[in-house]
Design a protein around this motif. Structure first.
Motif, short mmCIF file in Angstrom:
data_model
loop_
_atom_site.label_atom_id
_atom_site.label_comp_id
_atom_site.label_asym_id
_atom_site.label_seq_id
_atom_site.Cartn_x
_atom_site.Cartn_y
_atom_site.Cartn_z
N LEU A 65 17.17 12.83 -5.33
CA LEU A 65 16.06 12.63 -6.24
C LEU A 65 15.33 13.95 -6.51
CD1 LEU A 65 14.49 9.33 -4.86
CD2 LEU A 65 16.16 9.61 -6.71
N THR A 66 14.84 14.07 -7.72
CA THR A 66 14.03 15.23 -8.10
C THR A 66 12.56 14.91 -7.80
OG1 THR A 66 13.66 14.38 -10.32
CG2 THR A 66 15.62 15.77 -9.99
N ASP A 67 11.72 15.92 -7.90
CA ASP A 67 10.28 15.71 -7.73
C ASP A 67 9.78 14.67 -8.73
OD1 ASP A 67 10.36 17.63 -5.76
OD2 ASP A 67 9.28 19.15 -6.91
N THR A 68 10.25 14.76 -9.96
CA THR A 68 9.82 13.82 -11.01
C THR A 68 10.22 12.40 -10.66
OG1 THR A 68 9.98 15.57 -12.67
CG2 THR A 68 10.00 13.29 -13.47
N LEU A 69 11.44 12.21 -10.17
CA LEU A 69 11.90 10.86 -9.81
C LEU A 69 11.15 10.31 -8.59
CD1 LEU A 69 15.74 11.33 -10.33
CD2 LEU A 69 14.19 9.95 -11.73
N ARG A 70 10.70 11.18 -7.72
CA ARG A 70 9.96 10.73 -6.54
C ARG A 70 8.50 10.39 -6.84
NH1 ARG A 70 13.23 14.67 -3.51
NH2 ARG A 70 14.31 13.53 -1.88
N ALA A 71 7.96 10.91 -7.91
CA ALA A 71 6.52 10.79 -8.19
C ALA A 71 6.04 9.34 -8.20
CB ALA A 71 6.16 11.49 -9.49
N GLY A 72 6.69 8.47 -8.94
CA GLY A 72 6.26 7.07 -9.01
C GLY A 72 6.39 6.37 -7.67
N TRP A 73 7.42 6.72 -6.93
CA TRP A 73 7.62 6.13 -5.60
C TRP A 73 6.49 6.56 -4.66
CZ3 TRP A 73 9.79 9.11 -1.25
CH2 TRP A 73 10.02 8.33 -0.11
N LEU A 74 6.15 7.84 -4.67
CA LEU A 74 5.04 8.32 -3.84
C LEU A 74 3.74 7.63 -4.23
CD1 LEU A 74 5.95 12.11 -3.86
CD2 LEU A 74 6.05 10.58 -1.86
N ASP A 75 3.54 7.44 -5.53
CA ASP A 75 2.33 6.76 -5.99
C ASP A 75 2.30 5.30 -5.51
OD1 ASP A 75 1.60 9.11 -7.22
OD2 ASP A 75 2.03 8.40 -9.26
N ALA A 76 3.45 4.64 -5.53
CA ALA A 76 3.51 3.24 -5.06
C ALA A 76 3.14 3.16 -3.58
CB ALA A 76 4.90 2.65 -5.31
N ILE A 77 3.65 4.08 -2.79
CA ILE A 77 3.31 4.11 -1.36
C ILE A 77 1.83 4.40 -1.19
CG2 ILE A 77 3.66 5.32 0.84
CD1 ILE A 77 6.60 5.77 -0.11
N GLY A 78 1.35 5.43 -1.87
CA GLY A 78 -0.06 5.80 -1.78
C GLY A 78 -0.98 4.66 -2.17
N GLN A 79 -0.62 3.94 -3.22
CA GLN A 79 -1.45 2.80 -3.67
C GLN A 79 -1.47 1.69 -2.64
OE1 GLN A 79 0.42 2.04 -7.45
NE2 GLN A 79 -0.60 3.77 -8.44
N GLN A 80 -0.32 1.39 -2.03
CA GLN A 80 -0.29 0.34 -1.01
C GLN A 80 -1.08 0.75 0.23
OE1 GLN A 80 3.00 -1.95 0.10
NE2 GLN A 80 3.49 -2.55 -2.01
N VAL A 81 -0.95 2.00 0.64
CA VAL A 81 -1.71 2.49 1.79
C VAL A 81 -3.21 2.38 1.49
CG1 VAL A 81 -2.30 4.56 3.13
CG2 VAL A 81 0.10 3.98 2.72
N ALA A 82 -3.61 2.87 0.32
CA ALA A 82 -5.03 2.85 -0.05
C ALA A 82 -5.56 1.43 -0.14
CB ALA A 82 -5.24 3.58 -1.37
N ALA A 83 -4.78 0.51 -0.69
CA ALA A 83 -5.22 -0.89 -0.81
C ALA A 83 -5.41 -1.50 0.58
CB ALA A 83 -4.22 -1.70 -1.62
N SER A 84 -4.51 -1.21 1.50
CA SER A 84 -4.64 -1.74 2.87
C SER A 84 -5.89 -1.19 3.54
CB SER A 84 -3.40 -1.38 3.70
OG SER A 84 -2.27 -2.06 3.21
N VAL A 85 -6.08 0.12 3.45
CA VAL A 85 -7.24 0.74 4.08
C VAL A 85 -8.53 0.23 3.44
CG1 VAL A 85 -8.42 2.96 4.45
CG2 VAL A 85 -5.97 2.77 4.88
N SER A 86 -8.54 0.06 2.12
CA SER A 86 -9.73 -0.46 1.42
C SER A 86 -10.06 -1.88 1.86
CB SER A 86 -9.52 -0.45 -0.09
OG SER A 86 -9.47 0.87 -0.55
N SER A 87 -9.04 -2.62 2.29
CA SER A 87 -9.24 -3.98 2.78
C SER A 87 -9.65 -4.02 4.24
CB SER A 87 -7.95 -4.80 2.60
OG SER A 87 -7.63 -4.91 1.24
N GLY A 88 -9.83 -2.84 4.84
CA GLY A 88 -10.25 -2.78 6.23
C GLY A 88 -9.11 -2.81 7.23
N LEU A 89 -7.88 -2.66 6.76
CA LEU A 89 -6.72 -2.69 7.65
C LEU A 89 -6.29 -1.28 8.01
CD1 LEU A 89 -4.62 -5.31 5.65
CD2 LEU A 89 -6.00 -5.73 7.69
N SER A 90 -5.77 -1.13 9.21
CA SER A 90 -5.09 0.13 9.53
C SER A 90 -3.63 -0.07 9.12
CB SER A 90 -5.22 0.48 11.01
OG SER A 90 -4.70 -0.54 11.81
N VAL A 91 -2.95 1.00 8.80
CA VAL A 91 -1.61 0.90 8.24
C VAL A 91 -0.71 2.00 8.77
CG1 VAL A 91 -2.22 2.24 6.18
CG2 VAL A 91 -0.34 0.63 6.06
#
Length: 181
Positions: A65-91
């Motif tokens: 994968l190129t950096d461009t192809l990884r970008a959306g995947w990294l964002d999906a992970i980051g969004q899930q991590v942030a949503a969990s933490v925002s809900s008061g969960l550790s992840v």
């Protein structure tokens, strides 16, 4: 590969809300991540499951994968991590996070991320990937991951542990270091 090291600009980690287990294919991210999440009572996010089908197909066919192809995947992970933490969960999440820029992108979603870098040599990683079943990543891509790997630097909140050690030992040490006040 040297001794295991704990590094952090602030010293101790003090039970971070988000941990990303990182490293090249075959280092044990998933098994260590699951064990660490269970030990810490955290939600587990398997980063590989967040790859879009096109990325999985590319990797399965031996295309890195190129950096461009990884970008959306990294964002999906980051969004899930942030949503969990925002809900008061550790992840605990898994993500190769091979480059500093990838880690910075994830930190953009959740500043408190601590990275657990599972350091491994290329021969062991290739052997492990070649021996696993039911995963899209072929052993032929391991070298491409090492080619772009940027280990965490001293100014990043990160632990570096030897991925060749038994999983239970890695999980126990990481949990102990991450729980320090």
């Amino acid at each position: 590969m040297g001794e295991d090291t704990a590094q952090s600009p602030a010293g101790a980690f003090g039970s971070p809300p988000a941990i990303v287990v990182m490293g090249v294919a075959g280092c044990g991210k998933s098994i260590v991540g699951k064990g660490l999440a269970a030990t810490l009572g955290a939600t587990f996010i398997e980063g590989d499951r967040l790859h879009p089908p096109e990325n999985v197909a590319r990797m399965a066919s031996g295309e890195p994968l190129t950096d461009t192809l990884r970008a959306g995947w990294l964002d999906a992970i980051g969004q899930q991590v942030a949503a969990s933490v925002s809900s008061g969960l550790s992840v605990v999440a898994t993500c190769s996070a091979l480059k500093r820029g990838y880690r910075d992108r994830l930190r953009g979603f959740c500043r408190g991320i601590v990275f657990l870098y599972l350091e491994i040599d290329p021969a062991t990683a290739r052997r492990r990937v070649a021996n696993r079943r039911g995963h899209f990543m072929p052993a032929s891509l391991v070298d491409s991951q090492f080619a772009i790997l940027e280990a965490p630097e001293a100014d990043e909140a990160a632990l570096t542990l030897d991925a060749k050690r038994p999983v239970a030992d890695i999980v126990a040490e990481a949990a102990g270091l991450l729980r320090k006040p």
